[in-house]
Design an enzyme around this catalytic site. Structure first.
Site: not given
Ligand code: GLV
Length: 325
Positions: A240, A269, A287
């Site tokens: 994250r 982001e 991501h």
């Molecule tokens: C993606 O970042 C998730 O938390 O699934």
């Protein structure tokens, strides 16, 4: 009366079709990221929402949606949702764990390999026509992944899936975690060694924070922690944004204080610290940890099962605010 559902992003047509058999569905057909006021306006009369990590669902938004019963996040992380405020209002929050473990671990390993072996730089070099001397002995040189030490901070399900892959590369695994794994699990990971985070930072060739985000881990990896890493080490963040201090990392990469980084997530982001853009020693992806068709579909189906259970008065399979049952 059919429950009213908001789907905040464009998802798979077959999932929308299945939802429409049961619910009145408002779906984000053009996949535009709705600003907070627009999301709040659309949520105001809904009973359930399928949300993503990009949707901040806060107290003010909940106050404006008095009929809301469930926030079903299509993600394992739920830091975009004010869970305490949901609990107070009796709104169930759910996530999609497990189905994305292996795919996210694949991406983490892709970042390890790409940053160690300078894949993005090499690709750009060939495309630009900068490949002047075939098989130059000294350029571009990378770092060995095989037999290196992998350091995982937060040895949960995804951390362990990454460690399992590392065994195939004969890597040594060190980890830091609130609790030590059972010895049998450590043995299955080639004798993974539990250690304090500072020791891991000093020891590992690849450092991967694999924790869920919470304010307690904000900038867990900052200038002080990067300074503990070996100058030959590489930092990978598939977890994250905000766990790594991007400003401190840009500075460290610019000064070659560590060898490189591979990042799938960023603070704020889709904005990305522009300091990364002119650095060759960092690999950046948008991501995409869980982004394969099979996994994203499984995440959507899991999120729909959670939402449906909550709206039918059953306990959702992946309830996050367990106080609500
Ligand atoms: C993606 O970042 C998730 O938390 O699934």
């Amino acid at each position: 009366m059919r429950a009213r559902i908001l789907v905040t992003r464009q998802i798979f047509p077959e999932v929308v079709a299945a939802l429409r058999e049961r619910f009145d569905v408002e779906h984000n057909d053009d996949d535009r990221l709705w600003p907070a006021e627009e999301l709040s306006r659309r949520l105001a009369d809904k009973h359930g929402v399928l949300a993503t990590v990009m949707d901040r669902i806060d107290e003010a938004m909940l106050a404006n949606a008095p009929q809301l019963k469930v926030v079903s996040n299509i993600a394992v992380g739920t830091n975009n949702v004010d869970i305490a405020a949901c609990t107070t209002r009796g709104i169930r929050v759910t996530n999609t764990p497990v189905v994305l473990n292996e795919t996210t671990a694949d991406l983490a390993f892709a970042l390890i390999l790409a940053s160690a072996r300078r894949i993005a730089e090499g690709d750009a070099m060939v495309r630009r026509g900068d490949w002047k001397v075939a098989f130059a002995m000294q350029s571009p040189l990378g770092t060995d992944v095989h037999h290196a030490t992998l350091g995982i901070i937060g040895m949960g399900r995804i951390g362990q899936a990454i460690a399992r892959r590392a065994l195939g590369f004969d890597m040594k695994i060190v980890y830091s975690n609130r609790n030590r794994l059972p010895e049998a699990d450590e043995a299955k990971l080639g004798g993974a060694t539990w250690m304090a985070m500072a020791d891991l930072l000093r020891t590992a060739d690849f450092v991967l924070p694999m924790l869920p985000y919470s304010p307690a881990v904000h900038h867990l990896i900052g200038a002080k922690e990067i300074a503990l890493m070996k100058p030959t080490a590489i930092l990978i963040n598939p977890a994250r944004g905000g766990i790594v201090d991007d400003t401190a990392l840009v500075e460290a990469l610019r000064a070659n204080r560590i060898a490189g980084a591979g990042l799938d997530v960023f603070e704020g982001e889709p904005q990305v610290n522009p300091g990364y853009f002119d650095l060759a020693n960092v690999v950046l992806t948008p991501h995409i940890g869980s982004a394969t068709r099979a996994t994203r579909l499984a995440m959507c189906e899991t999120a729909v099962a959670n939402l449906t259970a909550a709206l039918e008065g059953r306990r959702p399979p992946n309830l996050v605010n367990l106080e609500l049952q």
